[in-house]
Design an enzyme around this catalytic site. Structure first.
Site, PDB file in Angstrom:
ATOM      1  N   CYS A   2       0.845  -1.178   0.000  1.00 26.77           N
ATOM      2  CA  CYS A   2       0.000   0.000   0.000  1.00 26.77           C
ATOM      3  C   CYS A   2       0.892   1.244   0.000  1.00 26.77           C
ATOM      4  O   CYS A   2       1.897   1.293   0.704  1.00 26.77           O
ATOM      5  CB  CYS A   2      -0.944   0.093   1.193  1.00 26.77           C
ATOM      6  SG  CYS A   2      -2.136  -1.249   1.248  1.00 26.77           S
ATOM      7  N   ARG A  27       3.932  -0.367  -4.775  1.00 23.64           N
ATOM      8  CA  ARG A  27       3.634  -0.892  -3.437  1.00 23.64           C
ATOM      9  C   ARG A  27       2.311  -1.652  -3.390  1.00 23.64           C
ATOM     10  O   ARG A  27       1.940  -2.207  -2.357  1.00 23.64           O
ATOM     11  CB  ARG A  27       3.588   0.256  -2.427  1.00 23.64           C
ATOM     12  CG  ARG A  27       4.879   1.036  -2.338  1.00 23.64           C
ATOM     13  CD  ARG A  27       4.749   2.164  -1.364  1.00 23.64           C
ATOM     14  NE  ARG A  27       4.611   1.681  -0.008  1.00 23.64           N
ATOM     15  CZ  ARG A  27       5.616   1.390   0.802  1.00 23.64           C
ATOM     16  NH1 ARG A  27       6.844   1.566   0.392  1.00 23.64           N
ATOM     17  NH2 ARG A  27       5.403   0.943   2.017  1.00 23.64           N
ATOM     18  N   TRP A  76      -2.660  -2.703  -1.774  1.00 23.20           N
ATOM     19  CA  TRP A  76      -2.378  -4.137  -1.893  1.00 23.20           C
ATOM     20  C   TRP A  76      -3.283  -4.796  -0.861  1.00 23.20           C
ATOM     21  O   TRP A  76      -3.127  -4.593   0.334  1.00 23.20           O
ATOM     22  CB  TRP A  76      -0.901  -4.414  -1.596  1.00 23.20           C
ATOM     23  CG  TRP A  76      -0.521  -5.831  -1.880  1.00 23.20           C
ATOM     24  CD1 TRP A  76      -0.116  -6.342  -3.084  1.00 23.20           C
ATOM     25  CD2 TRP A  76      -0.484  -6.919  -0.948  1.00 23.20           C
ATOM     26  NE1 TRP A  76       0.157  -7.680  -2.957  1.00 23.20           N
ATOM     27  CE2 TRP A  76      -0.063  -8.063  -1.657  1.00 23.20           C
ATOM     28  CE3 TRP A  76      -0.772  -7.045   0.406  1.00 23.20           C
ATOM     29  CZ2 TRP A  76       0.085  -9.314  -1.055  1.00 23.20           C
ATOM     30  CZ3 TRP A  76      -0.636  -8.293   0.999  1.00 23.20           C
ATOM     31  CH2 TRP A  76      -0.208  -9.404   0.272  1.00 23.20           C
ATOM     32  N   ASN A 102      -1.767   2.188   5.640  1.00 24.92           N
ATOM     33  CA  ASN A 102      -0.890   1.111   5.179  1.00 24.92           C
ATOM     34  C   ASN A 102      -0.583   0.253   6.394  1.00 24.92           C
ATOM     35  O   ASN A 102      -0.031   0.751   7.371  1.00 24.92           O
ATOM     36  CB  ASN A 102       0.399   1.725   4.604  1.00 24.92           C
ATOM     37  CG  ASN A 102       1.475   0.677   4.353  1.00 24.92           C
ATOM     38  OD1 ASN A 102       1.171  -0.498   4.153  1.00 24.92           O
ATOM     39  ND2 ASN A 102       2.725   1.095   4.358  1.00 24.92           N
ATOM     40  N   GLY A 103      -0.965  -1.033   6.339  1.00 26.05           N
ATOM     41  CA  GLY A 103      -0.676  -1.916   7.475  1.00 26.05           C
ATOM     42  C   GLY A 103      -1.853  -2.809   7.777  1.00 26.05           C
ATOM     43  O   GLY A 103      -2.712  -3.042   6.915  1.00 26.05           O
ATOM     44  N   GLU A 484      17.594 -17.675  -7.893  1.00 25.88           N
ATOM     45  CA  GLU A 484      17.188 -16.320  -8.260  1.00 25.88           C
ATOM     46  C   GLU A 484      16.638 -16.281  -9.696  1.00 25.88           C
ATOM     47  O   GLU A 484      15.643 -15.611  -9.962  1.00 25.88           O
ATOM     48  CB  GLU A 484      18.384 -15.363  -8.087  1.00 25.88           C
ATOM     49  CG  GLU A 484      18.160 -13.930  -8.516  1.00 25.88           C
ATOM     50  CD  GLU A 484      17.021 -13.214  -7.780  1.00 25.88           C
ATOM     51  OE1 GLU A 484      16.495 -13.750  -6.792  1.00 25.88           O
ATOM     52  OE2 GLU A 484      16.650 -12.109  -8.232  1.00 25.88           O
ATOM     53  N   LYS A 488      12.889 -15.009 -10.573  1.00 26.18           N
ATOM     54  CA  LYS A 488      12.608 -13.921 -11.527  1.00 26.18           C
ATOM     55  C   LYS A 488      11.588 -14.395 -12.549  1.00 26.18           C
ATOM     56  O   LYS A 488      10.633 -13.695 -12.859  1.00 26.18           O
ATOM     57  CB  LYS A 488      13.870 -13.492 -12.291  1.00 26.18           C
ATOM     58  CG  LYS A 488      14.863 -12.594 -11.612  1.00 26.18           C
ATOM     59  CD  LYS A 488      14.388 -11.219 -11.257  1.00 26.18           C
ATOM     60  CE  LYS A 488      13.707 -11.223  -9.936  1.00 26.18           C
ATOM     61  NZ  LYS A 488      14.407 -10.885  -8.749  1.00 26.18           N
ATOM     62  N   GLU A 491       7.958 -14.970 -11.024  1.00 26.67           N
ATOM     63  CA  GLU A 491       7.197 -13.808 -10.557  1.00 26.67           C
ATOM     64  C   GLU A 491       6.722 -12.910 -11.687  1.00 26.67           C
ATOM     65  O   GLU A 491       5.679 -12.279 -11.574  1.00 26.67           O
ATOM     66  CB  GLU A 491       7.952 -13.013  -9.489  1.00 26.67           C
ATOM     67  CG  GLU A 491       9.175 -12.292  -9.963  1.00 26.67           C
ATOM     68  CD  GLU A 491       9.886 -11.556  -8.827  1.00 26.67           C
ATOM     69  OE1 GLU A 491       9.228 -11.081  -7.898  1.00 26.67           O
ATOM     70  OE2 GLU A 491      11.126 -11.459  -8.895  1.00 26.67           O
ATOM     71  N   HIS A 507      18.514 -36.935  -7.145  1.00 34.67           N
ATOM     72  CA  HIS A 507      17.755 -37.292  -5.931  1.00 34.67           C
ATOM     73  C   HIS A 507      16.271 -36.979  -6.092  1.00 34.67           C
ATOM     74  O   HIS A 507      15.571 -36.809  -5.103  1.00 34.67           O
ATOM     75  CB  HIS A 507      18.354 -36.579  -4.717  1.00 34.67           C
ATOM     76  CG  HIS A 507      19.780 -36.929  -4.506  1.00 34.67           C
ATOM     77  ND1 HIS A 507      20.185 -38.119  -3.946  1.00 34.67           N
ATOM     78  CD2 HIS A 507      20.917 -36.266  -4.858  1.00 34.67           C
ATOM     79  CE1 HIS A 507      21.512 -38.163  -3.930  1.00 34.67           C
ATOM     80  NE2 HIS A 507      21.970 -37.060  -4.485  1.00 34.67           N
ATOM     81  N   LYS A 606       5.964  -4.359  -4.063  1.00 31.45           N
ATOM     82  CA  LYS A 606       7.413  -4.191  -3.951  1.00 31.45           C
ATOM     83  C   LYS A 606       7.896  -4.385  -2.520  1.00 31.45           C
ATOM     84  O   LYS A 606       8.938  -4.972  -2.290  1.00 31.45           O
ATOM     85  CB  LYS A 606       7.781  -2.791  -4.451  1.00 31.45           C
ATOM     86  CG  LYS A 606       9.254  -2.491  -4.444  1.00 31.45           C
ATOM     87  CD  LYS A 606       9.939  -3.192  -5.579  1.00 31.45           C
ATOM     88  CE  LYS A 606      11.439  -3.040  -5.566  1.00 31.45           C
ATOM     89  NZ  LYS A 606      12.081  -4.111  -6.324  1.00 31.45           N
TER      90      LYS A 606
END
Ligand code: F6R
Length: 611
Positions: A2, A27, A76, A102-103, A484, A488, A491, A507, A606
Site C-alpha cells: 500500500c 507498493r 495491496w 498502510n498496514g 534467483e 525472476k 514472478e 535425488h 514491492k
C-alpha cells in the site's frame, strides 16, 4: 504494501497526489483512491476505483479541482477483496473525515463490533474503515485528540494520514512499524510512504519514528510522541536521489531500465567503497571494527531475492573471511528461537528496509544481544534506522517489482564486506586483497558486455515462452543464481520455475526430464565445472531442452546445449554477479512475450510490509 501520499499547500492537490501515486504504485495496485477538501464548501471530494491507477485516472480525466489539500492511496489487498468499496480512502458515517492506511489493524473485529452497536455504518470489509469510524466516535471538535484516542485503541502496525472537512487546513499523520516520511516544502508539506512520491517537489524530508504523530499545515509541521504529546525536534534529511532516477528514461518499463542500470550501480558501488587500495565503509567506525573483529558466527537473514543474495554471501564469508555463516529466511528466523548470542553478527539484507518479517527478525536478534548490521538500499528506512550498523547499497530507487539492480548491489556489497571482514580477521594476505580488488574493478565492464549480448536470448525465449515449467540448475556460488533465476521467471511470467543445486538432480527432479522440459544450466568455469558438465550430459541424455550460461571460451557445455550465453571469464566468486544478468533478461523476455505486466506482476507488491 500500500502506498500513501498526502499534500497540503498552494498547488492544486489532485495532480500532486496522482503523480505521487504513480511513484508508489509498485507498493500495490489492487485499487487506488483520492480524497480532497473542496475549498468553497469544505466538503470532501472522493474518487476511488478497483484496479490499477490507470482506472482512477480515467475516471478523473477532465476533473479540475481547486482543492489544495488531499490524501491518496494505492492498495495491496489484505482484508477484503480488491474492489471499489474496499479501496481507500475510507470515510466516516457523515463523510466529514477521511483516512488512508498502510498496514494491518489486528483487533479490528472487536472494534467493529463495538462501533456497529453504537450505530456506525460500514461501507467496506476492510480493517482500515474501523479507524475512521473510531475517530468519528471520539470527535468532539478536535480531530487530533480524536485521532490520538483512536490510535491508542488499535493493535497492529500502521501508517495513517487523516483529513477532516472540519479542519481543512491540516493533515494528521501517525506511524507505527510501517514507513512514513514527511516532505518539507516552502509553503507546502507532504506525507508519503516513500520519498519517490515527494522528490519532484522537495528533497528535504523528516523520517517519522514509531508512535509519532505529525500535524501538517501549509507553513508548519508539528511532530509529537504518542506517549508524551510533547513536540519533538526532528532532523531534516536531504534526499540524494534524483527525480530522473525514478522515471523510465526511455525504457518501456522500469525493470528493463533497472537491468540496464547495473553497470552504473557496480561502478558507483566500487567507487564509493574502494579507497587507497582498501575497502572502506563510511558507516563502520572503529567501534564497529572492534565489534566485528570478535564475532563468533554470522547469521544472514532476509527474504526473496535478498535471501538469495545472503546465500551467495555465505559462500563468500566462509571462503575468505573464514567465519561460520548461517542463512535463514526472515519469516523462519523470527519464529524458531534462533541460537543467536552476544558474540554473533546478524546481517539483515533488504532493498526496501521495510519488509515486516525482516524488521521482526532484526528486533529478535537485538533482543538476544547480537550485533546487527543492515545492508539496505532505502536510506532512512526502518531497518536502516534500527540496526546497530548500516551499509547502504546505493542502487537508487528500484521501482520494478522484480528486484534486479538491488540484487547486484547486494552481491557487490557482500563481496566488499567479505574482504573488509577478512582483512579485520587477518584471513587473507595483502597480495590476495590487491588482486581481488583489481578483478572486482572489471565487473562494470563485464556487466556491460553481457548487456550487449541481450539478443542471444531471443531464440531461446521465442522457443520457450509458452512453456509452463522450467528447471534452473547451478552449483556453488551459482546455486543461489539458479534460485534467483527461477524466482525472476516465475514472478514476472507466472510459469512454474524451480531452482535446484545441480547435485540434487539425481535425488528426485531428474524424473521430470523429458524432451519437453527446458533446463537452464548455470555452468561458468568454477571448481565444480566438470560436475556441471556431467549433470548437463545426464539431462541431455534424457532429451531436455538446455539453455546454458557459460564462460567465454567454454567448449564442453556448448556442445551439449541448445543455446549458450557466454559471460566474461572471472573468478567463481564474481561469476555469480555476472551469471544472474542473462537470467534477468531471459525472464524479462518470456514475460513480455506472454504480455504480462513486467513492472507490476499480479498479487505482488514491492515492499512486503505485512507478515
Ligand atoms: C523478488 C523480490 C522480492 C524481495 C523480497 C524482499 O524480485 O523483489 O523477493 O526481494 O520481498 O524485499 P526487501 O529486499 O525489500 O526486504
Amino acid at each position: 504494501m500500500c502506498g500513501i501520499v498526502g499534500y497540503i499547500g498552494a498547488r492544486k492537490a489532485l495532480p500532486v497526489l496522482i503523480q505521487g501515486l504513480e511513484q508508489l504504485e509498485y507498493r500495490g495496485y489492487d485499487s487506488a483512491g483520492v480524497v480532497c477538501i473542496n475549498p468553497t464548501n469544505h466538503s470532501l471530494f472522493l474518487a476511488k476505483e478497483k484496479g490499477k491507477l490507470g482506472q482512477l485516472k480515467s475516471v478523473l480525466n477532465g476533473v479540475s479541482l481547486a482543492s489544495t489539500t488531499g490524501i491518496a492511496h494505492t492498495r495491496w489487498a489484505t482484508h477484503g477483496a480488491p474492489s471499489k468499496a474496499n479501496a481507500h480512502p475510507h470515510e466516516d458515517c457523515k463523510r466529514r473525515i477521511a483516512l488512508v492506511h498502510n498496514g494491518i489493524i489486528e483487533n479490528y473485529q472487536e472494534i467493529k463490533h463495538k462501533l456497529l452497536k453504537k450505530g456506525h455504518r460500514f461501507r467496506s470489509e476492510t480493517d482500515t474503515e474501523i479507524a475512521v469510524h473510531l475517530i468519528e466516535e471520539y470527535y468532539d471538535g478536535d480531530v487530533e485528540q480524536a485521532f490520538r484516542k483512536a490510535v491508542g485503541e488499535l493493535k497492529g502496525y500502521f501508517a495513517f494520514v487523516v483529513l477532516s472537512a472540519d479542519e481543512p487546513g491540516k493533515l494528521f499523520v501517525f506511524k507505527r512499524s510501517n514507513p512514513m516520511v514527511i516532505g518539507v516544502g516552502n509553503g507546502e508539506n507532504f506525507a508519503a510512504s516513500d520519498v519517490t512520491a515527494i522528490i519532484p517537489y522537495t528533497r528535504k524530508v523528516i523520517y517519522l519514528e514509531d508512535d509519532e504523530f505529525a500535524v501538517l499545515e501549509r507553513d508548519s509541521i508539528t511532530i509529537s510522541s504518542r506517549a508524551s504529546h510533547k513536540p519533538i525536534r526532528k532532523t531534516i534529511s536531504e534526499v540524494k536521489w534524483s527525480v530522473d532516477e525514478a522515471k523510465k528514461g526511455g525504457f518501456p518499463n522500469f525493470m528493463l531500465k533497472e537491468i540496464y542500470e547495473q553497470p552504473r550501480v557496480a561502478e558507483e558501488t566500487l567507487a564509493k567503497r574502494l579507497k587507497n587500495g582498501k575497502v572502506w565503509f563510511d558507516t563502520l567506525d572503529s567501534k564497529a571494527e572492534a565489534h566485528l573483529k570478535k564475532i563468533r558466527k554470522v547469521f544472514v537473514v532476509s527474504c526473496g531475492t535478498a535471501y538469495h543474495a545472503g546465500l551467495v554471501g555465505r559462500y563468500m564469508l566462509e571462503e575468505y573471511a573464514k567465519v561460520p555463516t548461517e542463512v535463514q529466511v526472515s519469516s523462519e528466523f523470527r519464529y524458531v528461537d534462533p541460537l543467536v548470542t552476544k558474540e554473533d553478527l546478524v546481517i539483515l539484507i533488504t532493498q526496501s528496509g521495510e519488509t515486516a518479517d525482516t524488521i521482526a527478525a532484526l528486533r529478535e536478534a537485538r533482543a538476544k544481544g547480537a550485533c546487527t548490521l543492515a545492508i539496505v538500499n532505502v536510506v532512512g528506512s526502518t531497518i536502516a534506522r534500527e540496526a546497530d550498523y548500516v551499509i547502504y547499497t546505493h542502487a537508487g530507487p528500484e521501482i520494478g517489482v522484480a528486484s534486479t539492480k538491488a540484487y547486484i548491489a547486494q552481491l557487490l556489497t557482500f563481496a566488499l564486506f567479505t574482504i573488509y571482514l577478512a582483512c579485520l580477521r587477518k584471513t587473507v594476505s595483502a597480495g590476495f586483497v590487491a588482486s581481488y580488488l583489481k578483478e572486482m574493478r572489471k565487473l562494470p565492464k563485464a556487466i556491460t558486455t553481457i548487456l550487449h549480448r541481450e539478443k542471444l536470448l531471443e531464440p531461446p525465449a521465442k522457443t520457450l515462452f509458452k512453456n509452463k515449467n522450467f528447471l534452473f540448475l547451478g552449483r556453488g556460488y551459482n546455486f543461489p543464481t539458479a534460485l534467483e533465476g527461477a524466482l525472476k521467471l516465475k514472478e514476472i511470467s507466472y510459469a512454474h520455475a524451480h531452482g535446484y543445486a545441480a547435485g540434487e538432480m539425481k535425488h528426485g527432479p531428474i524424473a521430470l526430464i523429458d524432451s519437453t522440459q527446458p533446463v537452464i544450466c548455470i555452468a561458468p568455469f568454477s571448481k565444480t565445472y566438470e560436475k556441471m558438465v556431467s549433470n548437463i550430459q545426464e539431462i541431455k541424455a534424457r532429451k531436455a531442452i538446455v539453455l546454458s550460461i557459460t564462460t567465454e571460451g567454454d567448449k564442453s557445455v556448448k556442445q551439449l546445449s541448445d543455446w549458450v550465453f557466454p559471460i566474461p571469464k572471472m573468478s567463481e566468486i564474481f561469476s555469480s554477479i555476472l551469471s544472474v544478468i542473462p537470467l534477468q533478461l531471459f525472464a524479462y523476455k518470456i514475460s513480455v512475450k506472454n504480455h504480462r505486466d513486467v513492472d507490476q506482476p499480479r498479487n505482488l507488491a514491492k515492499s512486503v510490509t505485512v507478515e
